[in-house]
Design a protein around this motif. Structure first.
Motif, PDB file in Angstrom:
ATOM      1  N   GLN A   1       0.857  -1.200   0.000  1.00 26.68           N
ATOM      2  CA  GLN A   1       0.000   0.000   0.000  1.00 26.68           C
ATOM      3  C   GLN A   1       0.887   1.243   0.000  1.00 26.68           C
ATOM      4  O   GLN A   1       2.111   1.126   0.028  1.00 26.68           O
ATOM      5  CB  GLN A   1      -1.004  -0.039   1.173  1.00 26.68           C
ATOM      6  CG  GLN A   1      -0.484  -0.631   2.482  1.00 26.68           C
ATOM      7  CD  GLN A   1       0.148   0.366   3.414  1.00 26.68           C
ATOM      8  OE1 GLN A   1       0.541   1.433   3.006  1.00 26.68           O
ATOM      9  NE2 GLN A   1       0.270  -0.015   4.679  1.00 26.68           N
TER      10      GLN A   1
ATOM     11  N   GLY B   1       1.666   3.454   2.157  1.00 27.99           N
ATOM     12  CA  GLY B   1       2.531   3.738   3.304  1.00 27.99           C
ATOM     13  C   GLY B   1       3.787   2.883   3.321  1.00 27.99           C
ATOM     14  O   GLY B   1       4.760   3.218   3.999  1.00 27.99           O
ATOM     15  N   THR B   2       3.773   1.762   2.597  1.00 28.37           N
ATOM     16  CA  THR B   2       4.888   0.819   2.678  1.00 28.37           C
ATOM     17  C   THR B   2       5.571   0.564   1.334  1.00 28.37           C
ATOM     18  O   THR B   2       6.728   0.155   1.294  1.00 28.37           O
ATOM     19  CB  THR B   2       4.380  -0.552   3.203  1.00 28.37           C
ATOM     20  OG1 THR B   2       3.324  -1.010   2.347  1.00 28.37           O
ATOM     21  CG2 THR B   2       3.872  -0.450   4.621  1.00 28.37           C
TER      22      THR B   2
ATOM     23  N   HIS C   1      -3.972   4.518   1.971  1.00 33.07           N
ATOM     24  CA  HIS C   1      -3.754   5.068   3.314  1.00 33.07           C
ATOM     25  C   HIS C   1      -3.868   6.589   3.375  1.00 33.07           C
ATOM     26  O   HIS C   1      -4.385   7.133   4.345  1.00 33.07           O
ATOM     27  CB  HIS C   1      -2.394   4.609   3.853  1.00 33.07           C
ATOM     28  CG  HIS C   1      -2.446   3.277   4.519  1.00 33.07           C
ATOM     29  ND1 HIS C   1      -2.882   2.148   3.869  1.00 33.07           N
ATOM     30  CD2 HIS C   1      -2.139   2.882   5.774  1.00 33.07           C
ATOM     31  CE1 HIS C   1      -2.842   1.117   4.705  1.00 33.07           C
ATOM     32  NE2 HIS C   1      -2.390   1.535   5.865  1.00 33.07           N
ATOM     33  N   SER C   2      -3.321   7.266   2.366  1.00 34.43           N
ATOM     34  CA  SER C   2      -3.422   8.735   2.282  1.00 34.43           C
ATOM     35  C   SER C   2      -3.903   9.033   0.887  1.00 34.43           C
ATOM     36  O   SER C   2      -3.127   9.342   0.000  1.00 34.43           O
ATOM     37  CB  SER C   2      -2.051   9.372   2.492  1.00 34.43           C
ATOM     38  OG  SER C   2      -1.758   9.440   3.842  1.00 34.43           O
TER      39      SER C   2
ATOM     40  N   ASN D   1      -0.812  16.053   0.748  1.00 32.35           N
ATOM     41  CA  ASN D   1       0.321  16.991   0.696  1.00 32.35           C
ATOM     42  C   ASN D   1       1.360  16.515  -0.321  1.00 32.35           C
ATOM     43  O   ASN D   1       1.283  15.392  -0.830  1.00 32.35           O
ATOM     44  CB  ASN D   1       0.950  17.168   2.093  1.00 32.35           C
ATOM     45  CG  ASN D   1       1.439  15.851   2.668  1.00 32.35           C
ATOM     46  OD1 ASN D   1       2.215  15.141   2.041  1.00 32.35           O
ATOM     47  ND2 ASN D   1       0.971  15.510   3.858  1.00 32.35           N
TER      48      ASN D   1
ATOM     49  N   VAL E   1       3.343  13.073   0.304  1.00 31.57           N
ATOM     50  CA  VAL E   1       2.577  11.875  -0.074  1.00 31.57           C
ATOM     51  C   VAL E   1       2.479  11.773  -1.596  1.00 31.57           C
ATOM     52  O   VAL E   1       2.610  10.683  -2.166  1.00 31.57           O
ATOM     53  CB  VAL E   1       1.167  11.906   0.574  1.00 31.57           C
ATOM     54  CG1 VAL E   1       0.308  10.780   0.039  1.00 31.57           C
ATOM     55  CG2 VAL E   1       1.264  11.826   2.092  1.00 31.57           C
TER      56      VAL E   1
ATOM     57  N   ILE F   1       5.378  10.056  -3.069  1.00 30.67           N
ATOM     58  CA  ILE F   1       5.338   8.598  -2.875  1.00 30.67           C
ATOM     59  C   ILE F   1       4.352   7.969  -3.866  1.00 30.67           C
ATOM     60  O   ILE F   1       4.642   6.942  -4.486  1.00 30.67           O
ATOM     61  CB  ILE F   1       4.970   8.250  -1.412  1.00 30.67           C
ATOM     62  CG1 ILE F   1       6.068   8.752  -0.458  1.00 30.67           C
ATOM     63  CG2 ILE F   1       4.761   6.745  -1.240  1.00 30.67           C
ATOM     64  CD1 ILE F   1       5.714   8.672   1.018  1.00 30.67           C
TER      65      ILE F   1
ATOM     66  N   ALA G   1       2.577  -5.985   2.616  1.00 30.47           N
ATOM     67  CA  ALA G   1       3.303  -5.001   3.422  1.00 30.47           C
ATOM     68  C   ALA G   1       2.288  -4.117   4.131  1.00 30.47           C
ATOM     69  O   ALA G   1       2.140  -2.928   3.861  1.00 30.47           O
ATOM     70  CB  ALA G   1       4.248  -4.195   2.544  1.00 30.47           C
ATOM     71  N   ASP G   2       1.550  -4.759   5.013  1.00 25.74           N
ATOM     72  CA  ASP G   2       0.571  -4.107   5.879  1.00 25.74           C
ATOM     73  C   ASP G   2       0.177  -5.136   6.917  1.00 25.74           C
ATOM     74  O   ASP G   2      -0.127  -6.286   6.576  1.00 25.74           O
ATOM     75  CB  ASP G   2      -0.663  -3.642   5.097  1.00 25.74           C
ATOM     76  CG  ASP G   2      -1.569  -2.813   5.982  1.00 25.74           C
ATOM     77  OD1 ASP G   2      -1.503  -1.580   5.918  1.00 25.74           O
ATOM     78  OD2 ASP G   2      -2.328  -3.402   6.795  1.00 25.74           O
ATOM     79  N   SER G   3       0.161  -4.713   8.173  1.00 28.24           N
ATOM     80  CA  SER G   3      -0.034  -5.696   9.251  1.00 28.24           C
ATOM     81  C   SER G   3      -1.400  -6.379   9.210  1.00 28.24           C
ATOM     82  O   SER G   3      -1.547  -7.493   9.690  1.00 28.24           O
ATOM     83  CB  SER G   3       0.189  -5.037  10.609  1.00 28.24           C
ATOM     84  OG  SER G   3      -0.721  -3.985  10.794  1.00 28.24           O
TER      85      SER G   3
ATOM     86  N   VAL H   1      -5.524   6.302   9.952  1.00 30.50           N
ATOM     87  CA  VAL H   1      -4.064   6.323  10.124  1.00 30.50           C
ATOM     88  C   VAL H   1      -3.529   7.705  10.492  1.00 30.50           C
ATOM     89  O   VAL H   1      -2.322   7.897  10.657  1.00 30.50           O
ATOM     90  CB  VAL H   1      -3.340   5.809   8.853  1.00 30.50           C
ATOM     91  CG1 VAL H   1      -2.056   5.104   9.241  1.00 30.50           C
ATOM     92  CG2 VAL H   1      -4.218   4.884   8.047  1.00 30.50           C
ATOM     93  N   GLY H   2      -4.409   8.692  10.625  1.00 25.18           N
ATOM     94  CA  GLY H   2      -3.959   9.980  11.148  1.00 25.18           C
ATOM     95  C   GLY H   2      -3.286  10.893  10.157  1.00 25.18           C
ATOM     96  O   GLY H   2      -2.533  11.784  10.548  1.00 25.18           O
ATOM     97  N   THR H   3      -3.536  10.671   8.862  1.00 27.49           N
ATOM     98  CA  THR H   3      -2.877  11.532   7.887  1.00 27.49           C
ATOM     99  C   THR H   3      -3.833  12.565   7.278  1.00 27.49           C
ATOM    100  O   THR H   3      -3.391  13.567   6.754  1.00 27.49           O
ATOM    101  CB  THR H   3      -2.284  10.711   6.727  1.00 27.49           C
ATOM    102  OG1 THR H   3      -3.332   9.955   6.126  1.00 27.49           O
ATOM    103  CG2 THR H   3      -1.209   9.771   7.222  1.00 27.49           C
TER     104      THR H   3
ATOM    105  N   ARG I   1      -2.837   7.805  17.124  1.00 33.39           N
ATOM    106  CA  ARG I   1      -3.142   7.032  15.915  1.00 33.39           C
ATOM    107  C   ARG I   1      -3.853   7.877  14.849  1.00 33.39           C
ATOM    108  O   ARG I   1      -3.554   7.787  13.672  1.00 33.39           O
ATOM    109  CB  ARG I   1      -4.014   5.823  16.295  1.00 33.39           C
ATOM    110  CG  ARG I   1      -4.558   5.024  15.123  1.00 33.39           C
ATOM    111  CD  ARG I   1      -3.489   4.202  14.452  1.00 33.39           C
ATOM    112  NE  ARG I   1      -4.037   3.409  13.354  1.00 33.39           N
ATOM    113  CZ  ARG I   1      -3.335   2.571  12.619  1.00 33.39           C
ATOM    114  NH1 ARG I   1      -2.053   2.391  12.841  1.00 33.39           N
ATOM    115  NH2 ARG I   1      -3.891   1.893  11.658  1.00 33.39           N
TER     116      ARG I   1
END
Lengths: 169, 417
Positions: free
Chosen positions: B34, B36-37, B65-66, B71, B74, B77, B119-121, B361-363, B385
């Motif tokens: 995703q 973030g990873t 995730h974002s 911004n 991000v 990425i 790649a995400d828990s 996720v707080g973004t 969080r």
């Protein structure tokens, strides 16, 4: 391999269940790609002064289930680039533990009760112990699994792959 | 000695007769990343000096995730991910498609018996459809993309039985919170869970995803369930891939067996700031809340919104509150529009954000203010969080969040059913 350094405890106490959101908050991991900049925010939500207390070669010391939660590799990366040379905890969450060795970071399981902020520690991996020089005590450490020894010796998974062209564990 | 589901799936994928404790190198059926990873995974891929992924048809990257980007950091990425996917022929699910853990099973990318990494828990979510799926870090994902394989330690298994019939107003979220509260945040570290029992058999596949999704919150490596008729029907509707469902042998060895009687359970709440800080809703009822959130890979599915809409129908979100909803996928959003759930929730005062992770996720999409209390259907309530370390997050079911929005305080949903 022997390493010496000072113990640094987030919140200056032995804390259990330190999750990877605390190691590096989501609001930083998404927008900062430079690991040196990321490292400046290590542990910020749990202990805003933690980064300013760090010196090169320190050991991060905590309680049980260190690194639980998110799989974010930015967590061990922030620890690495904050110049922390090893993480010592009573136990680790699975994904974080694996990520540490993938990045060539030493993660050690040991009974951390009694370790205080600023204690001078010596990690003696071959001897299977940590010597707390400040308190003149020895702490037994769990042996590293062979797979993790291989990854650590190669300097992490990237170097392992470059060296062997795939998994050789 | 017989085998657990985990031992069977890892044996099938490593070409070896494996048992718990073995280290194996296994072939992967699918892998995901995703936003973030995946940026870090792409960096590792380059550092490993790889030119091509082993098989692009076994990889998907989901920007959730974002999403859309809040911004320029991000955005950089996201750009890196888009360029990588184009270069490698990897399937990209771009902004607005939904949360990776809804997209992956819903789009039929994984089927029973598969071995999957992400790649995400919360990759453990697909355990609900008998997939051995587990979260890993970015560099492991890079290694998987390059070689098509990953090394695994075959886990021991904890069996969890949810016995009896679910009481009215109690949902799969309440079951999993009760379980995590009982065994603790590290109660199943390194273990695979095998989850079953009457309560599981009687619930929908969507409800089961909620439980497997939170296996990681007690440290588990996988949250496996059997593929019963409901699962097989669900899978055939969503995927053209061939399933290979696995059941545990009768004499399989379990590290621990946990029996939970669900018949006397009340709705559960995880209090700040850990997921295992669980109590019954009556203990915290009356706590004022300023923000509600229904969504995420835990509880952002159609039936979650239907339950919330039913409770809120003809009522309004209290003026002192805001209710944010984020469907877990575009398909779910479309289904909500079709059956009227979307309009109903909006009429009650909810506001909707893009399908994806929303404010979890707080973004972006709803960072709480200092001192505010949030009641959320997400899977984590860690300090900070949702982007503010001075806010307090309570976790509950969609029904509990909906009822709490009517009163502006944590509310037992059973009075509105």
């Amino acid at each position: 391999m022997n390493l010496t350094g000072k113990a640094k405890l987030p919140t200056k106490k032995i804390v259990n269940d330190i999750n990877t959101d605390y190691v590096i908050s989501g609001r930083y991991k998404f927008k900062i790609q430079d690991p040196v900049e990321l490292a400046k925010h290590v542990m910020e939500d749990l202990d805003p002064e933690f980064y300013s207390r760090l010196e090169k070669g320190d050991f991060l010391v905590a309680g049980t289930n260190f690194g639980c939660g998110s799989s974010r590799e930015q967590a061990p990366m922030a620890i690495k680039y904050a110049n922390i040379s090893a993480v010592i905890a009573k136990s680790f969450a699975r994904i974080f533990y694996r990520n540490c060795f993938n990045l060539g970071i030493l993660a050690i399981e040991a009974d951390t009760d009694g370790i205080k902020e600023g204690d001078e520690l010596e990690i003696d991996l071959n001897g299977g112990k940590i010597i707390n020089e400040t308190q003149n005590k020895e702490i037994k450490i769990a042996p590293l699994p062979p797979t993790m020894q291989t990854l650590l010796a190669d300097g992490g998974l990237v170097e392992h792959f470059k060296k062997h062209g795939g998994f050789k564990i | 000695m017989g085998k657990t589901i985990a031992e069977k799936i890892l044996s099938n994928h490593s070409g070896r007769d494996t048992k718990a404790g073995d280290i194996v190198i296994a072939d992967l059926d699918f892998m995901i990343g995703q936003d973030g990873t995946s940026g870090v995974a792409i960096d590792s891929f380059r550092k490993m000096e790889a030119k091509k992924v082993a098989d692009p048809s076994k990889i998907a990257i989901i920007i959730d995730h974002s999403s859309p980007s809040p911004n320029e950091g991000v955005s950089a990425i996201h750009k890196k991910i888009r360029e990588f996917c184009l270069e490698q022929g990897v399937k990209l699910y771009d902004v607005g498609c939904g949360v990776c853990h809804q997209i992956t099973p819903e789009q039929g990318l994984v089927v029973p018996g598969n071995l999957v990494i992400g790649a995400d828990s919360h990759t453990c979510t697909y355990g609900a459809i008998n997939v051995f799926s587990t979260g890993i870090g970015s560099t492991d994902l890079a290694a998987g993309m390059i070689s098509g394989k990953l090394w695994f330690k075959v886990p021991e298994t904890m069996k969890v039985n949810f016995n009896g019939q679910l009481p009215n107003g109690v949902y799969s979220k309440d079951l999993v919170l009760a379980f995590i509260g009982q065994i603790g945040a590290d109660g199943a570290t390194y273990l695979a869970l095998e989850i079953g029992g009457q309560a599981i058999n009687e619930m929908s596949v969507d409800a089961r995803f909620t439980i497997s999704n939170m296996a990681i919150e007690c440290g588990a490596k996988a949250g496996l369930m059997e593929a019963d008729n409901k699962v097989m029907e669900w899978v055939i509707t969503h995927s053209k891939k061939k399933p290979n469902p696995q059941v545990a042998d009768k004499d399989a060895a379990y590290k621990q067996v946990v029996e939970i009687d669900v018949t006397k359970l009340e709705p559960q709440i995880a209090k700040p700031h850990t997921v295992d800080n669980v109590c019954g809703v009556t203990e915290v009822a009356g706590t004022p809340v300023q923000q509600g959130f229904i969504g995420t890979c835990t509880n952002g599915r159609l039936e979650d919104f239907q339950v919330a809409a039913k409770i809120l129908r003809g009522k309004k979100v209290k003026d002192s509150c805001r209710l944010i909803i984020a469907p877990a996928s575009k398909d779910i959003l479309m289904a909500m529009i079709k059956d009227g759930t979307y309009q109903s929730l909006l009429e009650s005062g909810a506001l909707a954000v893009t399908p994806g992770c929303g404010p979890c996720v707080g973004t972006h999409n709803g960072v709480p203010s200092d001192g505010e209390n949030v009641i959320s259907t997400a899977n984590r309530n860690f300090l900070g969080r949702m982007g503010n370390r001075n806010a307090f997050i309570y976790l509950g079911s969609p029904a509990t969040v909906a009822a709490s929005m009517i009163e502006g305080q944590i509310t037992d949903p059973r009075k509105y059913l």
